[in-house]
Design a protein around this motif. Structure first.
Motif, PDB file in Angstrom:
ATOM      1  N   ASN A  12       9.353  59.201  -0.352  1.00  0.00           N
ATOM      2  CA  ASN A  12       8.686  57.973   0.161  1.00  0.00           C
ATOM      3  C   ASN A  12      10.004  56.848   1.030  1.00  0.00           C
ATOM      4  O   ASN A  12       9.653  55.622   1.582  1.00  0.00           O
ATOM      5  N   ILE A  13      11.249  56.928   1.042  1.00  0.00           N
ATOM      6  CA  ILE A  13      12.180  56.583   1.988  1.00  0.00           C
ATOM      7  C   ILE A  13      11.861  56.315   3.245  1.00  0.00           C
ATOM      8  O   ILE A  13      10.580  57.321   3.903  1.00  0.00           O
ATOM      9  N   SER A  14      11.645  56.193   3.766  1.00  0.00           N
ATOM     10  CA  SER A  14      11.875  55.406   5.999  1.00  0.00           C
ATOM     11  C   SER A  14      11.954  55.918   6.638  1.00  0.00           C
ATOM     12  O   SER A  14      13.527  56.849   5.925  1.00  0.00           O
ATOM     13  N   PRO A  15      11.507  56.894   7.116  1.00  0.00           N
ATOM     14  CA  PRO A  15      11.977  58.302   7.663  1.00  0.00           C
ATOM     15  C   PRO A  15      13.650  57.198   8.699  1.00  0.00           C
ATOM     16  O   PRO A  15      14.138  58.579   9.362  1.00  0.00           O
ATOM     17  N   TYR A  16      14.072  55.657   8.714  1.00  0.00           N
ATOM     18  CA  TYR A  16      14.978  55.695   9.254  1.00  0.00           C
ATOM     19  C   TYR A  16      15.562  55.404   9.226  1.00  0.00           C
ATOM     20  O   TYR A  16      16.905  55.428   9.287  1.00  0.00           O
ATOM     21  N   VAL A  17      15.831  55.191   7.503  1.00  0.00           N
ATOM     22  CA  VAL A  17      16.636  55.113   7.027  1.00  0.00           C
ATOM     23  C   VAL A  17      17.338  56.813   6.800  1.00  0.00           C
ATOM     24  O   VAL A  17      18.463  57.442   6.170  1.00  0.00           O
ATOM     25  N   LYS A  18      16.346  57.819   6.152  1.00  0.00           N
ATOM     26  CA  LYS A  18      16.322  59.265   6.181  1.00  0.00           C
ATOM     27  C   LYS A  18      17.995  59.630   7.708  1.00  0.00           C
ATOM     28  O   LYS A  18      18.212  60.734   7.332  1.00  0.00           O
ATOM     29  N   LEU A  19      16.962  59.440   8.306  1.00  0.00           N
ATOM     30  CA  LEU A  19      17.958  59.922  10.205  1.00  0.00           C
ATOM     31  C   LEU A  19      19.048  59.275   9.660  1.00  0.00           C
ATOM     32  O   LEU A  19      20.399  60.671  10.742  1.00  0.00           O
ATOM     33  N   VAL A  20      19.572  57.831   9.187  1.00  0.00           N
ATOM     34  CA  VAL A  20      21.582  57.619   9.072  1.00  0.00           C
ATOM     35  C   VAL A  20      21.593  59.267   8.836  1.00  0.00           C
ATOM     36  O   VAL A  20      22.651  59.566   9.444  1.00  0.00           O
ATOM     37  N   PRO A  21      21.328  59.314   7.035  1.00  0.00           N
ATOM     38  CA  PRO A  21      22.273  60.392   6.860  1.00  0.00           C
ATOM     39  C   PRO A  21      22.016  61.818   7.243  1.00  0.00           C
ATOM     40  O   PRO A  21      23.441  62.816   7.824  1.00  0.00           O
ATOM     41  N   MET A  22      20.970  62.218   8.517  1.00  0.00           N
ATOM     42  CA  MET A  22      21.047  63.422   9.310  1.00  0.00           C
ATOM     43  C   MET A  22      21.798  63.373  10.253  1.00  0.00           C
ATOM     44  O   MET A  22      22.180  64.141  10.928  1.00  0.00           O
ATOM     45  N   LEU A  23      21.594  62.208  11.379  1.00  0.00           N
ATOM     46  CA  LEU A  23      22.815  62.307  12.356  1.00  0.00           C
ATOM     47  C   LEU A  23      24.932  62.283  11.425  1.00  0.00           C
ATOM     48  O   LEU A  23      25.661  62.260  12.867  1.00  0.00           O
ATOM     49  N   ALA A  24      24.863  62.500  10.237  1.00  0.00           N
ATOM     50  CA  ALA A  24      26.400  62.047   9.762  1.00  0.00           C
ATOM     51  C   ALA A  24      26.059  63.980   8.802  1.00  0.00           C
ATOM     52  O   ALA A  24      27.372  64.505   8.276  1.00  0.00           O
ATOM     53  N   GLY A  25      25.467  65.336   9.272  1.00  0.00           N
ATOM     54  CA  GLY A  25      24.945  65.804   9.292  1.00  0.00           C
ATOM     55  C   GLY A  25      24.656  66.630   8.108  1.00  0.00           C
ATOM     56  O   GLY A  25      24.565  67.332   7.637  1.00  0.00           O
ATOM     57  N   ILE A  26      23.774  64.817   6.773  1.00  0.00           N
ATOM     58  CA  ILE A  26      23.273  65.482   5.825  1.00  0.00           C
ATOM     59  C   ILE A  26      22.164  66.120   5.669  1.00  0.00           C
ATOM     60  O   ILE A  26      20.991  65.413   6.326  1.00  0.00           O
ATOM     61  N   GLY A  27      21.689  67.433   5.684  1.00  0.00           N
ATOM     62  CA  GLY A  27      20.304  67.513   5.762  1.00  0.00           C
ATOM     63  C   GLY A  27      20.140  68.010   7.620  1.00  0.00           C
ATOM     64  O   GLY A  27      19.090  68.577   7.351  1.00  0.00           O
ATOM     65  N   SER A  28      21.197  68.481   8.382  1.00  0.00           N
ATOM     66  CA  SER A  28      20.998  68.959   9.299  1.00  0.00           C
ATOM     67  C   SER A  28      22.120  69.267   9.462  1.00  0.00           C
ATOM     68  O   SER A  28      23.173  69.089  10.560  1.00  0.00           O
ATOM     69  N   PRO A  29      22.409  70.408   8.742  1.00  0.00           N
ATOM     70  CA  PRO A  29      23.543  71.002   9.091  1.00  0.00           C
ATOM     71  C   PRO A  29      24.233  71.482  10.310  1.00  0.00           C
ATOM     72  O   PRO A  29      23.081  72.243  11.693  1.00  0.00           O
ATOM     73  N   GLY A  30      25.625  71.544  10.885  1.00  0.00           N
ATOM     74  CA  GLY A  30      25.800  71.789  12.292  1.00  0.00           C
ATOM     75  C   GLY A  30      25.695  70.592  13.266  1.00  0.00           C
ATOM     76  O   GLY A  30      26.217  70.723  14.105  1.00  0.00           O
ATOM     77  N   THR A  31      24.961  69.556  12.262  1.00  0.00           N
ATOM     78  CA  THR A  31      25.835  68.353  13.547  1.00  0.00           C
ATOM     79  C   THR A  31      26.953  67.782  13.567  1.00  0.00           C
ATOM     80  O   THR A  31      26.488  67.548  14.815  1.00  0.00           O
ATOM     81  N   LEU A  32      27.670  67.514  12.361  1.00  0.00           N
ATOM     82  CA  LEU A  32      28.383  66.858  13.154  1.00  0.00           C
ATOM     83  C   LEU A  32      29.332  67.904  14.311  1.00  0.00           C
ATOM     84  O   LEU A  32      30.155  67.166  14.869  1.00  0.00           O
ATOM     85  N   GLN A  33      29.734  69.296  13.370  1.00  0.00           N
ATOM     86  CA  GLN A  33      30.503  70.181  14.709  1.00  0.00           C
ATOM     87  C   GLN A  33      29.650  70.185  16.149  1.00  0.00           C
ATOM     88  O   GLN A  33      30.767  70.046  16.504  1.00  0.00           O
ATOM     89  N   GLU A  34      28.313  69.990  15.832  1.00  0.00           N
ATOM     90  CA  GLU A  34      28.866  69.554  17.677  1.00  0.00           C
ATOM     91  C   GLU A  34      28.565  68.439  18.559  1.00  0.00           C
ATOM     92  O   GLU A  34      28.897  68.081  19.022  1.00  0.00           O
ATOM     93  N   VAL A  35      29.069  67.479  17.151  1.00  0.00           N
ATOM     94  CA  VAL A  35      29.340  65.989  17.677  1.00  0.00           C
ATOM     95  C   VAL A  35      31.003  65.785  18.339  1.00  0.00           C
ATOM     96  O   VAL A  35      31.192  65.736  18.957  1.00  0.00           O
ATOM     97  N   LEU A  36      31.622  67.091  17.281  1.00  0.00           N
ATOM     98  CA  LEU A  36      32.585  66.884  17.570  1.00  0.00           C
ATOM     99  C   LEU A  36      33.203  68.497  18.376  1.00  0.00           C
ATOM    100  O   LEU A  36      34.072  67.691  19.618  1.00  0.00           O
ATOM    101  N   ARG A  37      32.348  68.997  18.697  1.00  0.00           N
ATOM    102  CA  ARG A  37      32.770  70.165  19.323  1.00  0.00           C
ATOM    103  C   ARG A  37      32.559  68.723  21.324  1.00  0.00           C
ATOM    104  O   ARG A  37      33.025  69.110  22.275  1.00  0.00           O
ATOM    105  N   GLY A  38      31.896  67.875  21.379  1.00  0.00           N
ATOM    106  CA  GLY A  38      31.644  67.072  22.582  1.00  0.00           C
ATOM    107  C   GLY A  38      32.558  66.238  22.906  1.00  0.00           C
ATOM    108  O   GLY A  38      33.340  65.846  24.242  1.00  0.00           O
ATOM    109  N   TYR A  39      33.330  66.140  22.039  1.00  0.00           N
ATOM    110  CA  TYR A  39      35.081  65.126  21.865  1.00  0.00           C
ATOM    111  C   TYR A  39      35.810  66.541  22.253  1.00  0.00           C
ATOM    112  O   TYR A  39      36.740  65.959  23.026  1.00  0.00           O
ATOM    113  N   THR A  40      36.137  67.086  22.044  1.00  0.00           N
ATOM    114  CA  THR A  40      37.167  68.099  22.137  1.00  0.00           C
ATOM    115  C   THR A  40      37.129  69.152  22.908  1.00  0.00           C
ATOM    116  O   THR A  40      38.236  70.143  23.389  1.00  0.00           O
TER     117      THR A  40
END
Length: 143
Positions: A12-40
């Motif tokens: 029952n957690i707010s979807p907006y609250v759930k989105l924050v850890p996903m943007l950090a890669g939690i529960g969203s595998p590969g996200t951080l690697q993709e962010v870093l790839r954009g910079y490197t």
């Protein structure tokens, strides 16, 4: 369609609250690697589509590398993010539970047979269009 529902899908957690850890890669595998790839940058990924759409395209048009240089993809993503955030009220779904819904794509023949299927594993993890075109037998230069 069986797409991923993101982190804590039955809570029952707010979807907006759930989105924050996903943007950090939690529960969203590969996200951080993709962010870093954009910079490197990425010597294994073609850059043509980025250079054609980049806010930095004037400066990049002289780049003679066939691959993604550091900050090319990150700059394009930042421009897209600014566009999305400035149009948030128009773009946000009425059902905010969809904020953490991951996507995917299918290629289906005229008989309904699935020829290709991709389920996004995380944020910024998309279908490889070169693979889709190969399944469709459409010749294309690397995108």
């Amino acid at each position: 369609l069986n797409f991923g529902r993101g982190i804590f899908p039955n809570s029952n957690i707010s979807p907006y609250v759930k989105l924050v850890p996903m943007l950090a890669g939690i529960g969203s595998p590969g996200t951080l690697q993709e962010v870093l790839r954009g910079y490197t940058g990425d010597k294994n990924s073609p850059a043509g589509w980025i250079r054609a759409n980049s806010p930095l395209k004037e400066g990049l048009s002289t780049a003679d590398t066939p691959y993604q240089l550091p900050f090319e993809l990150a700059s394009l993503r930042l421009t897209n993010m600014i566009t999305v955030l400035s149009n948030w009220n128009t773009l946000v779904p009425e059902n905010t539970e969809l904020l953490t819904q991951l996507g995917g794509s299918f290629v289906v023949d005229k008989n309904g047979i699935v020829l290709y299927e991709h389920n996004d594993a995380g944020i910024l993890k998309y279908t490889d269009l070169n693979r889709v075109f190969k399944v469709l037998q459409i010749p294309v230069n690397d995108l």
